[in-house]
Design a protein around this motif. Structure first.
Motif, mmCIF file in Angstrom:
data_model
loop_
_atom_site.group_PDB
_atom_site.id
_atom_site.type_symbol
_atom_site.label_atom_id
_atom_site.label_comp_id
_atom_site.label_asym_id
_atom_site.label_seq_id
_atom_site.Cartn_x
_atom_site.Cartn_y
_atom_site.Cartn_z
ATOM 1 N N LEU A 69 0.809 -1.214 0.000
ATOM 2 C CA LEU A 69 0.000 0.000 0.000
ATOM 3 C C LEU A 69 0.844 1.267 0.000
ATOM 4 C CD1 LEU A 69 -2.713 -1.399 2.373
ATOM 5 C CD2 LEU A 69 -3.165 -0.486 0.083
ATOM 6 N N ASN A 70 2.108 1.171 0.418
ATOM 7 C CA ASN A 70 2.999 2.332 0.313
ATOM 8 C C ASN A 70 3.175 2.785 -1.132
ATOM 9 O OD1 ASN A 70 3.567 2.745 3.026
ATOM 10 N ND2 ASN A 70 5.410 1.482 3.016
ATOM 11 N N PHE A 71 2.959 1.869 -2.083
ATOM 12 C CA PHE A 71 3.108 2.190 -3.500
ATOM 13 C C PHE A 71 1.807 2.682 -4.131
ATOM 14 C CE2 PHE A 71 6.476 -0.745 -2.552
ATOM 15 C CZ PHE A 71 7.545 -0.372 -3.351
ATOM 16 N N ALA A 72 0.687 2.523 -3.433
ATOM 17 C CA ALA A 72 -0.615 2.729 -4.060
ATOM 18 C C ALA A 72 -1.115 4.164 -4.001
ATOM 19 C CB ALA A 72 -1.644 1.806 -3.412
ATOM 20 N N ALA A 73 -0.759 4.890 -2.943
ATOM 21 C CA ALA A 73 -1.206 6.285 -2.777
ATOM 22 C C ALA A 73 -2.711 6.406 -2.987
ATOM 23 C CB ALA A 73 -0.449 7.204 -3.732
ATOM 24 N N LEU A 74 -3.482 5.574 -2.301
ATOM 25 C CA LEU A 74 -4.933 5.547 -2.484
ATOM 26 C C LEU A 74 -5.611 6.720 -1.818
ATOM 27 C CD1 LEU A 74 -5.690 1.766 -1.894
ATOM 28 C CD2 LEU A 74 -5.881 3.009 -4.048
ATOM 29 N N GLY A 75 -6.719 7.144 -2.414
ATOM 30 C CA GLY A 75 -7.521 8.212 -1.835
ATOM 31 C C GLY A 75 -8.899 8.225 -2.466
ATOM 32 N N PRO A 76 -9.768 9.137 -2.038
ATOM 33 C CA PRO A 76 -11.098 9.253 -2.631
ATOM 34 C C PRO A 76 -11.007 9.474 -4.142
ATOM 35 C CG PRO A 76 -10.932 10.556 -0.629
ATOM 36 C CD PRO A 76 -9.545 10.093 -0.946
ATOM 37 N N GLY A 77 -11.916 8.844 -4.863
ATOM 38 C CA GLY A 77 -11.917 8.978 -6.313
ATOM 39 C C GLY A 77 -11.165 7.868 -7.022
ATOM 40 N N GLU A 78 -10.329 7.126 -6.299
ATOM 41 C CA GLU A 78 -9.613 6.007 -6.904
ATOM 42 C C GLU A 78 -10.570 4.825 -7.103
ATOM 43 O OE1 GLU A 78 -6.423 5.807 -7.768
ATOM 44 O OE2 GLU A 78 -5.372 7.378 -6.646
ATOM 45 N N VAL A 79 -10.268 4.014 -8.107
ATOM 46 C CA VAL A 79 -10.962 2.746 -8.301
ATOM 47 C C VAL A 79 -9.903 1.652 -8.259
ATOM 48 C CG1 VAL A 79 -12.382 1.315 -9.809
ATOM 49 C CG2 VAL A 79 -12.795 3.794 -9.682
ATOM 50 N N ALA A 80 -9.958 0.820 -7.214
ATOM 51 C CA ALA A 80 -8.980 -0.233 -7.013
ATOM 52 C C ALA A 80 -9.582 -1.575 -7.392
ATOM 53 C CB ALA A 80 -8.523 -0.268 -5.553
ATOM 54 N N LEU A 81 -8.847 -2.341 -8.196
ATOM 55 C CA LEU A 81 -9.257 -3.698 -8.543
ATOM 56 C C LEU A 81 -8.297 -4.651 -7.847
ATOM 57 C CD1 LEU A 81 -10.370 -4.990 -12.012
ATOM 58 C CD2 LEU A 81 -8.926 -6.374 -10.532
ATOM 59 N N VAL A 82 -8.848 -5.536 -7.003
ATOM 60 C CA VAL A 82 -8.046 -6.452 -6.193
ATOM 61 C C VAL A 82 -8.245 -7.872 -6.707
ATOM 62 C CG1 VAL A 82 -7.541 -7.301 -3.878
ATOM 63 C CG2 VAL A 82 -8.360 -4.944 -4.188
ATOM 64 N N LEU A 83 -7.166 -8.464 -7.224
ATOM 65 C CA LEU A 83 -7.198 -9.872 -7.624
ATOM 66 C C LEU A 83 -7.012 -10.743 -6.386
ATOM 67 C CD1 LEU A 83 -4.949 -9.366 -10.721
ATOM 68 C CD2 LEU A 83 -7.277 -10.242 -10.848
ATOM 69 N N ALA A 84 -7.613 -11.930 -6.388
ATOM 70 C CA ALA A 84 -7.559 -12.834 -5.227
ATOM 71 C C ALA A 84 -7.997 -12.111 -3.958
ATOM 72 C CB ALA A 84 -6.158 -13.419 -5.053
#
Length: 337
Positions: A137-152
């Protein structure tokens, strides 16, 4: 004590439940009465005799597998803090095996005291899988407005990545194999849960997003055809974070969409392996591994991350390995003596 011992490399059947001598802690070490031992996909590769990145040399046989343990300190080596006796602790043993047992030796300096709100199974899930999730998650820089697709998304890592992404305000699409697993992904908070075995799942993702919100980050611990389709859904500037290849790697399939490095660059998509030294460098600090472990345990203790565990008796280690390799498990696989 009873332990799982391995006298040869091969199928899960080489994991034998038997009596063996109690281990003895050396200077600066403790003896832990194990209440939970983590099972990692890497354990199955080591058991088979496969040489893999973190473990380039197979262990000397016979061996007791397992590198993640939680339990109570019941013995001390010389020079070890007496205050540790009786503490509930969790630790990652590193390259030293020995976790699939009723008793295990660990370095006192690597111990974490288990927060009172966590049981041992949850703690052992966070010490290995949890620290990896936070490192990714340190690489993801997630925040509102993002759309994350999680495999497995029903696995140990996928569960935590889904929860974190939701907490960060992202829209989460979770993929898993079969109705049972997709139901668990929904329970875990995903906005859309889909079976990657169904050929129409990419169209379902596009329909759900309505063409207005493209996928911005793909969490990929799988590789293979599902990962190829996921990368196709990424918007220009999207991130493909790679932390495993339980199927196979990304490859061009001749359909006209170039998934090579140059093809991804043309669309402004980055595909980045995030395990190993790069993860430690991104975390930074004097002891990045311990920092990730501490943060993972704190997130679970506060209830922000809730690891799901799939528990087996210690004597059923072979069954646990078969289930993990057959993708029949959900969450973190844990053995309990």
């Amino acid at each position: 004590m009873h332990a799982i011992r391995q006298h040869t490399f091969g199928s899960p059947d080489v994991l034998v439940y038997e009596r063996t001598d109690d281990p003895v802690p050396g200077p600066g070490q403790v003896l832990v009465a194990v209440a939970a031992a983590g099972v990692h996909l890497l354990d199955t590769a080591i058991r088979s005799g496969v040489r893999t990145g973190p473990m380039p040399t197979p262990p000397e046989l016979p061996t007791i597998p397992g590198r993640e343990i939680a339990g109570t300190v019941v013995g001390l080596g010389t020079g070890t803090d007496p205050g540790l006796l009786g503490k509930r602790v969790v630790t990652h043993l590193g390259l030293a095996p020995g976790g699939y047992a009723e008793l295990a030796v660990a370095d006192a300096a690597k111990l974490h005291e288990i927060p009172g709100t966590l049981d041992e199974a949850a703690a052992v899930a966070m010490i290995g899988t949890g620290r990896t999730a936070l490192g990714i998650l340190n690489f993801a820089a997630l925040g509102p407005g993002e759309v994350a697709l999680v495999l497995a998304a029903a696995g140990g890592l996928g569960t935590l990545l889904t929860q974190y992404a939701k907490n960060a305000g992202a829209t989460v699409v979770g993929l898993a194999g079969g109705a049972r697993k997709t139901a668990l992904v929904t329970e875990n908070g995903a906005d859309l849960s889909l079976d990657y075995n169904e050929p129409g799942w990419p169209s379902a993702v596009r329909g759900f997003l309505g063409g207005q919100r493209p996928v911005t980050v793909v969490f990929d611990g799988v590789g293979g055809a599902a990962a190829e389709e996921a990368v196709r859904l990424l918007a220009p500037g999207g991130r493909h974070l790679v932390f495993g290849w339980s199927s196979r790697g990304i490859a061009a399939d001749g359909s006209g969409f170039d998934l090579t490095e140059s093809g991804l660059a043309e669309r402004g998509i980055t595909s980045e392996p995030v395990l190993g030294p790069v993860m430690m460098a991104r975390e930074g600090g004097e002891n990045p591994m311990r920092a990730l472990e501490s943060r993972a345990l704190a997130e679970a203790a506060a209830g922000r991350l809730r690891p799901r565990t799939d528990q087996f008796p210690l004597a059923a280690a072979a069954q646990a390995h078969r289930a993990l390799e057959g993708r029949a498990t959900v969450g973190k696989v844990v053995l309990e003596p």
